[in-house]
Write a protein that holds these residues in place. Structure first.
Motif, short mmCIF file in Angstrom:
data_model
loop_
_atom_site.label_atom_id
_atom_site.label_comp_id
_atom_site.label_asym_id
_atom_site.label_seq_id
_atom_site.Cartn_x
_atom_site.Cartn_y
_atom_site.Cartn_z
N UNK A 48 0.80 -1.23 0.00
CA UNK A 48 0.00 0.00 0.00
C UNK A 48 0.83 1.27 0.00
N UNK A 49 2.00 1.24 0.64
CA UNK A 49 2.88 2.40 0.64
C UNK A 49 3.41 2.65 -0.77
N UNK A 50 3.83 1.58 -1.43
CA UNK A 50 4.37 1.71 -2.79
C UNK A 50 3.32 2.24 -3.75
N UNK A 51 2.11 1.67 -3.67
CA UNK A 51 1.04 2.11 -4.58
C UNK A 51 0.64 3.55 -4.29
N UNK A 52 0.58 3.93 -3.01
CA UNK A 52 0.26 5.32 -2.66
C UNK A 52 1.30 6.28 -3.22
N UNK A 104 -4.74 -4.51 -0.74
CA UNK A 104 -3.67 -3.53 -0.97
C UNK A 104 -4.23 -2.16 -1.35
N UNK A 105 -5.18 -2.13 -2.26
CA UNK A 105 -5.74 -0.86 -2.69
C UNK A 105 -6.41 -0.09 -1.56
N UNK A 106 -7.14 -0.81 -0.72
CA UNK A 106 -7.83 -0.16 0.40
C UNK A 106 -6.81 0.40 1.39
N UNK A 107 -5.69 -0.27 1.55
CA UNK A 107 -4.68 0.21 2.49
C UNK A 107 -3.99 1.48 2.06
N UNK A 108 -4.13 1.86 0.79
CA UNK A 108 -3.48 3.08 0.32
C UNK A 108 -4.19 4.35 0.77
N UNK A 109 -5.42 4.23 1.26
CA UNK A 109 -6.21 5.42 1.59
C UNK A 109 -5.50 6.27 2.65
N UNK A 110 -5.05 5.64 3.73
CA UNK A 110 -4.42 6.39 4.81
C UNK A 110 -3.11 7.02 4.34
N UNK A 111 -2.34 6.30 3.53
CA UNK A 111 -1.07 6.84 3.07
C UNK A 111 -1.28 7.99 2.07
N UNK A 112 -2.31 7.89 1.25
CA UNK A 112 -2.62 9.01 0.34
C UNK A 112 -3.06 10.24 1.13
N UNK A 113 -3.81 10.02 2.22
CA UNK A 113 -4.20 11.15 3.07
C UNK A 113 -2.98 11.79 3.72
N UNK A 114 -2.01 10.95 4.13
CA UNK A 114 -0.79 11.50 4.71
C UNK A 114 0.03 12.27 3.67
N UNK A 115 0.06 11.74 2.46
CA UNK A 115 0.81 12.42 1.40
C UNK A 115 0.17 13.75 1.02
N UNK A 174 6.06 8.68 10.20
CA UNK A 174 5.31 8.46 11.45
C UNK A 174 4.04 7.66 11.19
N UNK A 175 3.38 7.94 10.07
CA UNK A 175 2.17 7.18 9.72
C UNK A 175 2.51 5.71 9.47
N UNK A 176 3.60 5.45 8.78
CA UNK A 176 4.02 4.07 8.51
C UNK A 176 4.30 3.33 9.81
N UNK A 177 4.99 3.98 10.73
CA UNK A 177 5.35 3.32 11.99
C UNK A 177 4.11 3.05 12.84
N UNK A 178 3.19 4.00 12.91
CA UNK A 178 1.97 3.80 13.70
C UNK A 178 1.15 2.64 13.13
N UNK A 179 1.00 2.59 11.82
CA UNK A 179 0.24 1.50 11.21
C UNK A 179 0.95 0.16 11.37
N UNK A 180 2.27 0.17 11.36
CA UNK A 180 3.01 -1.07 11.58
C UNK A 180 2.80 -1.58 13.00
N UNK A 181 2.82 -0.67 13.97
CA UNK A 181 2.58 -1.06 15.36
C UNK A 181 1.18 -1.65 15.50
N UNK A 182 0.19 -0.99 14.91
CA UNK A 182 -1.18 -1.50 14.99
C UNK A 182 -1.29 -2.85 14.28
N UNK A 183 -0.56 -2.99 13.20
CA UNK A 183 -0.58 -4.26 12.46
C UNK A 183 0.00 -5.39 13.30
N UNK A 184 1.04 -5.09 14.06
CA UNK A 184 1.64 -6.11 14.91
C UNK A 184 0.69 -6.56 16.01
#
Length: 315
Positions: free
Chosen positions: A105-109, A188-199, A231-241
């Protein structure tokens, strides 16, 4: 006594500061209320049921009258010969999701963010979002159509180009790859929403200054875009864990069969077969509680490491 003294006037009682803030922000609290109610009813209130893991729960006796057995179910679970197999299968699938699904999702965003044609950008976004709204029954059905040996497109192409048919659906070697590929295609596509908002929150003047300094698109991506969403990537990674061992019941249950069960049986399907099919509610609750504790430990440790390296974390 002074007869002309006037009666002392006391100021009228003022509302508390908390009530004042509440009234000023009442509409914000009103919008938050449905989400808060959801978590209270469906997340926090059912947590009292974890006590079943320490009881020999019998529906006719009820929750409180069922006999207390302590750690009996945990001891049985950890000493079971299936424990290592379940843990291995769950751990491998969870690791596949972190390594192959989480970065996509990060790559696609980032790729969508580089598109300048709004029509193309919105079209691609729509196409990658659509699979999210399909149920796992539909996704697994599509996988069966593509991968079956009886007219499946993948096997037909293999035969056409001189290869041999592969029975993907009963293969231990291909099971985890297929599961991960299905997750990638669907989510994957749905996961890009948050990263696009951050971008969208990145200051365009940073890119203009970088271009004036001679930075190309790749350097802008590395020095501006990625640090802005770090920071967005790290927060989502923590939640994913926190959901590391949640590999998804429905998808794996639909893909399981007698031939691939050795590599496909995970904690989620095991809880279903033991807890629902066999009626061992206390034992299956103990398995679920074990998963939750592991997720909690991973969240706490990863959040601590994030703060140690200068990030915000989730608390």
């Amino acid at each position: 006594m002074q007869t002309g003294m006037k009666a002392q006037a006391y100021p009228a009682a003022k509302p508390s500061a908390w009530m004042g803030r509440f009234m000023r922000n009442r509409w914000l609290y009103f919008m938050v209320f449905p989400g808060l109610l959801y978590f209270l009813v469906f997340k926090y209130w059912p947590m009292y049921g974890i006590f079943i893991a320490f009881k020999d729960y019998q529906p006719f006796l009820g929750f409180w009258d069922s006999p207390f057995v302590g750690l009996k179910h945990f001891e049985r679970f950890f000493s079971d010969s299936n424990f290592l197999v379940l843990f291995r299968n769950t751990l491998i699938l969870a690791t596949y999701n972190i390594l192959f699904f989480f970065p996509l999702p990060i790559v696609i965003a980032l790729m969508l963010n580089e598109l300048r044609q709004e029509f193309i950008k919105r079209t691609v976004q729509t196409l990658v979002y659509i699979p999210h709204f399909m149920s796992w029954v539909v996704v697994v059905g599509i996988a069966y159509i593509f991968l079956t040996t009886e007219g499946g497109m993948v096997n037909e192409l293999l035969v056409r180009y001189g290869g041999e048919k592969i029975n993907f659906l009963v293969s231990n070697e291909w099971f985890r790859t297929i599961i991960t590929a299905e997750v990638i295609w669907k989510e994957t596509g749905w996961g890009t929403i948050i990263f696009l908002a951050a971008l969208a929150g990145v200051d365009p003047q940073l890119y203009e200054a970088a271009r004036m300094d001679g930075a190309n698109r790749l350097r802008q991506l590395w020095h501006i875009t990625l640090p802005a969403i770090r920071s967005t990537i790290i927060i989502l990674l923590i939640l994913r864990l926190g959901h590391f061992l949640d590999t998804g019941f429905e998808q794996i249950f639909l893909m399981l069969n007698a031939m691939n069960r050795e590599v496909g049986e995970v904690f989620d399907t095991y809880v279903y077969s033991v807890g629902i099919s066999q009626g061992q509610y206390s034992f299956s609750t103990a398995v679920g509680l074990f998963k939750s504790v592991i997720g909690l430990i991973l969240v706490v440790v990863s959040n601590h490491l994030a703060k140690k390296f200068g990030e915000e974390g989730i608390y």
